[in-house]
Write a protein that holds these residues in place. Structure first.
Motif, PDB file in Angstrom:
ATOM      1  N   GLY A  14       0.834  -1.199   0.000  1.00 20.80           N
ATOM      2  CA  GLY A  14       0.000   0.000   0.000  1.00 20.80           C
ATOM      3  C   GLY A  14       0.862   1.239   0.000  1.00 20.80           C
ATOM      4  O   GLY A  14       1.998   1.209  -0.471  1.00 20.80           O
ATOM      5  N   TYR A  15       0.318   2.302   0.532  1.00 20.78           N
ATOM      6  CA  TYR A  15       0.997   3.591   0.503  1.00 20.78           C
ATOM      7  C   TYR A  15       1.012   4.191   1.905  1.00 20.78           C
ATOM      8  O   TYR A  15       0.013   4.096   2.617  1.00 20.78           O
ATOM      9  N   ASP A  16       2.132   4.779   2.253  1.00 21.28           N
ATOM     10  CA  ASP A  16       2.294   5.405   3.575  1.00 21.28           C
ATOM     11  C   ASP A  16       1.880   4.459   4.708  1.00 21.28           C
ATOM     12  O   ASP A  16       1.217   4.880   5.663  1.00 21.28           O
ATOM     13  N   PRO A  19      -2.281  -0.476   3.934  1.00 20.09           N
ATOM     14  CA  PRO A  19      -2.402  -1.476   2.866  1.00 20.09           C
ATOM     15  C   PRO A  19      -3.587  -1.211   1.937  1.00 20.09           C
ATOM     16  O   PRO A  19      -4.658  -0.829   2.406  1.00 20.09           O
ATOM     17  N   VAL A  20      -3.372  -1.388   0.636  1.00 15.23           N
ATOM     18  CA  VAL A  20      -4.508  -1.356  -0.299  1.00 15.23           C
ATOM     19  C   VAL A  20      -4.689  -2.731  -0.949  1.00 15.23           C
ATOM     20  O   VAL A  20      -5.742  -3.022  -1.508  1.00 15.23           O
ATOM     21  N   VAL A  21      -3.667  -3.572  -0.881  1.00 15.99           N
ATOM     22  CA  VAL A  21      -3.780  -4.973  -1.307  1.00 15.99           C
ATOM     23  C   VAL A  21      -3.361  -5.817  -0.106  1.00 15.99           C
ATOM     24  O   VAL A  21      -2.334  -5.547   0.515  1.00 15.99           O
ATOM     25  N   ALA A  39     -12.702  -4.069  -9.812  1.00 16.92           N
ATOM     26  CA  ALA A  39     -13.284  -2.732 -10.010  1.00 16.92           C
ATOM     27  C   ALA A  39     -12.219  -1.650  -9.834  1.00 16.92           C
ATOM     28  O   ALA A  39     -11.109  -1.936  -9.387  1.00 16.92           O
ATOM     29  N   ASN A  40     -12.569  -0.426 -10.169  1.00 18.22           N
ATOM     30  CA  ASN A  40     -11.663   0.706  -9.960  1.00 18.22           C
ATOM     31  C   ASN A  40     -11.238   0.770  -8.500  1.00 18.22           C
ATOM     32  O   ASN A  40     -12.070   0.648  -7.610  1.00 18.22           O
ATOM     33  N   GLY A  41      -9.946   0.942  -8.289  1.00 17.81           N
ATOM     34  CA  GLY A  41      -9.439   1.089  -6.926  1.00 17.81           C
ATOM     35  C   GLY A  41      -9.260  -0.226  -6.187  1.00 17.81           C
ATOM     36  O   GLY A  41      -8.943  -0.231  -4.989  1.00 17.81           O
ATOM     37  N   ALA A  42      -9.434  -1.357  -6.866  1.00 18.54           N
ATOM     38  CA  ALA A  42      -9.331  -2.659  -6.198  1.00 18.54           C
ATOM     39  C   ALA A  42      -7.889  -2.999  -5.816  1.00 18.54           C
ATOM     40  O   ALA A  42      -7.652  -3.852  -4.957  1.00 18.54           O
ATOM     41  N   GLY A  43      -6.918  -2.359  -6.481  1.00 11.56           N
ATOM     42  CA  GLY A  43      -5.519  -2.620  -6.131  1.00 11.56           C
ATOM     43  C   GLY A  43      -4.704  -3.282  -7.223  1.00 11.56           C
ATOM     44  O   GLY A  43      -3.583  -3.750  -6.979  1.00 11.56           O
ATOM     45  N   LYS A  44      -5.219  -3.309  -8.440  1.00 12.63           N
ATOM     46  CA  LYS A  44      -4.536  -4.008  -9.549  1.00 12.63           C
ATOM     47  C   LYS A  44      -3.210  -3.317  -9.902  1.00 12.63           C
ATOM     48  O   LYS A  44      -2.168  -3.955 -10.009  1.00 12.63           O
ATOM     49  N   THR A  45      -3.281  -2.004 -10.110  1.00 13.03           N
ATOM     50  CA  THR A  45      -2.070  -1.252 -10.469  1.00 13.03           C
ATOM     51  C   THR A  45      -1.037  -1.340  -9.354  1.00 13.03           C
ATOM     52  O   THR A  45       0.164  -1.509  -9.605  1.00 13.03           O
ATOM     53  N   THR A  46      -1.494  -1.254  -8.125  1.00  6.35           N
ATOM     54  CA  THR A  46      -0.579  -1.328  -6.979  1.00  6.35           C
ATOM     55  C   THR A  46       0.124  -2.686  -6.957  1.00  6.35           C
ATOM     56  O   THR A  46       1.320  -2.769  -6.658  1.00  6.35           O
ATOM     57  N   THR A  47      -0.593  -3.738  -7.312  1.00  7.86           N
ATOM     58  CA  THR A  47       0.020  -5.080  -7.362  1.00  7.86           C
ATOM     59  C   THR A  47       1.132  -5.108  -8.405  1.00  7.86           C
ATOM     60  O   THR A  47       2.234  -5.596  -8.141  1.00  7.86           O
ATOM     61  N   GLU A 190      -6.857  -5.447 -16.676  1.00  2.00           N
ATOM     62  CA  GLU A 190      -7.779  -5.007 -17.719  1.00  2.00           C
ATOM     63  C   GLU A 190      -9.171  -4.766 -17.150  1.00  2.00           C
ATOM     64  O   GLU A 190      -9.676  -5.558 -16.377  1.00  2.00           O
ATOM     65  N   GLN A 191      -9.745  -3.616 -17.525  1.00  2.00           N
ATOM     66  CA  GLN A 191     -11.136  -3.323 -17.137  1.00  2.00           C
ATOM     67  C   GLN A 191     -12.107  -4.045 -18.069  1.00  2.00           C
ATOM     68  O   GLN A 191     -13.233  -4.329 -17.696  1.00  2.00           O
ATOM     69  N   HIS A 192     -11.634  -4.302 -19.275  1.00  2.00           N
ATOM     70  CA  HIS A 192     -12.483  -4.943 -20.270  1.00  2.00           C
ATOM     71  C   HIS A 192     -12.421  -6.462 -20.030  1.00  2.00           C
ATOM     72  O   HIS A 192     -11.595  -7.173 -20.584  1.00  2.00           O
TER      73      HIS A 192
HETATM   74  P1  ATP Z   1      -7.955   1.536 -11.370  1.00  2.00           P
HETATM   75  O1  ATP Z   1      -8.550   0.553 -12.286  1.00  2.00           O
HETATM   76  O2  ATP Z   1      -8.869   2.659 -11.023  1.00  2.00           O
HETATM   77  O3  ATP Z   1      -6.568   2.000 -11.768  1.00  2.00           O
HETATM   78  P2  ATP Z   1      -6.743  -0.296  -9.480  1.00  2.00           P
HETATM   79  O4  ATP Z   1      -7.442  -1.577  -9.190  1.00  2.00           O
HETATM   80  O5  ATP Z   1      -5.590  -0.339 -10.410  1.00  2.00           O
HETATM   81  O6  ATP Z   1      -7.796   0.761  -9.970  1.00  2.00           O
HETATM   82  P3  ATP Z   1      -4.969   1.029  -7.672  1.00  2.00           P
HETATM   83  O7  ATP Z   1      -4.610   2.093  -8.658  1.00  2.00           O
HETATM   84  O8  ATP Z   1      -3.966   0.006  -7.329  1.00  2.00           O
HETATM   85  O9  ATP Z   1      -6.307   0.300  -8.089  1.00  2.00           O
HETATM   86  O10 ATP Z   1      -5.446   1.782  -6.340  1.00  2.00           O
HETATM   87  C1  ATP Z   1      -5.804   1.065  -5.169  1.00  2.00           C
HETATM   88  C2  ATP Z   1      -6.027   2.072  -4.063  1.00  2.00           C
HETATM   89  O11 ATP Z   1      -4.790   2.710  -3.743  1.00  2.00           O
HETATM   90  C3  ATP Z   1      -7.007   3.178  -4.419  1.00  2.00           C
HETATM   91  O12 ATP Z   1      -7.813   3.437  -3.291  1.00  2.00           O
HETATM   92  C4  ATP Z   1      -6.118   4.360  -4.730  1.00  2.00           C
HETATM   93  O13 ATP Z   1      -6.743   5.566  -4.411  1.00  2.00           O
HETATM   94  C5  ATP Z   1      -4.931   4.115  -3.813  1.00  2.00           C
HETATM   95  N1  ATP Z   1      -3.684   4.674  -4.370  1.00  2.00           N
HETATM   96  C6  ATP Z   1      -3.196   4.445  -5.621  1.00  2.00           C
HETATM   97  N2  ATP Z   1      -2.017   5.097  -5.789  1.00  2.00           N
HETATM   98  C7  ATP Z   1      -1.774   5.752  -4.629  1.00  2.00           C
HETATM   99  C8  ATP Z   1      -0.720   6.613  -4.161  1.00  2.00           C
HETATM  100  N3  ATP Z   1       0.331   6.911  -4.941  1.00  2.00           N
HETATM  101  N4  ATP Z   1      -0.801   7.099  -2.900  1.00  2.00           N
HETATM  102  C9  ATP Z   1      -1.846   6.786  -2.098  1.00  2.00           C
HETATM  103  N5  ATP Z   1      -2.883   5.988  -2.475  1.00  2.00           N
HETATM  104  C10 ATP Z   1      -2.848   5.486  -3.710  1.00  2.00           C
END
Ligand code: ATP
Length: 247
Positions: A14-16, A19-21, A39-47, A190-192
């Motif tokens: 996660g950040y700071d 945890p977000v994942v 879904a949006n914000g689920a944590g995919k990009t963070t992974t 992927e969102q699609h």
């Molecule tokens: P999306 O499809 O919208 O990109 P995602 O599943 O990829 O969503 P992430 O981008 O991993 O999700 O974000 C997961 C959570 O972490 C979200 O609540 C987002 O606001 C938060 N987040 C993402 N980047 C940061 C950051 N740099 N600092 C703090 N929180 C963050």
């Protein structure tokens, strides 16, 4: 000794410090395409960022070819063979196609011929500046540039962002061909959903940072209601444990 290209074991990131994942287990085998859905914000990009070393796990392990990457910085991970195409594409509008395929990170050598082989449409555009390319051509360049690094693990974040599905439909078979021919493992965020599960071997669904469902692409495709409800965390893990990354 693991035969997987990528192994996430109890990954919490996660950040700071927040945890977000949480507690994610995930595997990608050689030549395998794994869709990471949610879904949006689920944590995919963070992974994906945790795999390429752009954020550091709070807990758990990222393994690449069985090796614990904890002490390996992002630049070294790239040199080891992990290529990450971010949703922003990571391109430079003032540089030409050829320049993108020449410029390695910190002395890294790219093999432009790989990019041109998998994306022949880039060849006549060699001298065109990236800013003048269409969205689809830019995405081809972003993926082609990643392939020019001859990765063994490819992380693709939202290829379809801002593109017509028909363009992504033409990109994904190229990714499949590269994976099959090179043995590269692929994580496809992927969102699609339909598009992702058409090309992927297996899929994982994240909901609010936790694994909600995983299974073969066929299992996920044929259980659309379950798939949709897993997005909201209403169903968890029906297919969990049935996957087999070994091919
Ligand atoms: P999306 O499809 O919208 O990109 P995602 O599943 O990829 O969503 P992430 O981008 O991993 O999700 O974000 C997961 C959570 O972490 C979200 O609540 C987002 O606001 C938060 N987040 C993402 N980047 C940061 C950051 N740099 N600092 C703090 N929180 C963050």
């Amino acid at each position: 000794m693991s035969s997987s290209v990528l192994g996430l074991e109890g990954l919490t990131v996660g950040y700071d410090g927040a945890p977000v994942v949480r507690d994610l287990d995930l595997e990608v085998g050689p030549g395998e395409i794994v869709a990471l859905l949610g879904a949006n914000g689920a944590g995919k990009t963070t992974t994906l960022r945790a795999v390429s070393g752009l954020v550091h796990p709070l807990e758990g392990v990222v393994r690449f070819g069985g090796r614990d990457l904890r002490k390996v910085p992002a630049s070294a991970r790239a040199r080891l063979g992990i290529a990450h195409v971010p949703d922003s594409r990571g391109l430079f509008f003032g540089l030409t196609v050829a320049e993108h395929l020449r410029l390695g990170y910190r002395g890294e050598r790219l093999d432009a011929s790989v990019a041109y082989r998998y994306f022949p449409a880039l060849e006549p555009l060699r001298d065109r500046r990236c800013g003048l390319l269409s969205g689809g051509e830019q995405q081809m360049l972003a993926v082609g540039r990643a392939l020019a690094r001859r990765p063994t693990l490819l992380l693709l974040d939202e290829l379809s962002l801002g593109l017509a599905p028909v363009i992504v439909e033409s990109l994904l078979p190229v990714v499949r061909a590269y994976a099959e021919e090179s043995g590269c493992g692929v994580v496809l965020v992927e969102q699609h959903i339909e598009l992702a599960l058409t090309i992927a071997d297996r899929g994982y669904v994240l909901s609010h940072g936790e694994l909600a469902l995983d299974g073969s692409a066929e299992q996920l495709r044929s259980n659309n209601d379950l798939l949709v409800s897993s997005y909201f965390g209403e169903h968890t893990g029906l297919f969990a444990g049935e996957h087999s990354p070994e091919r």
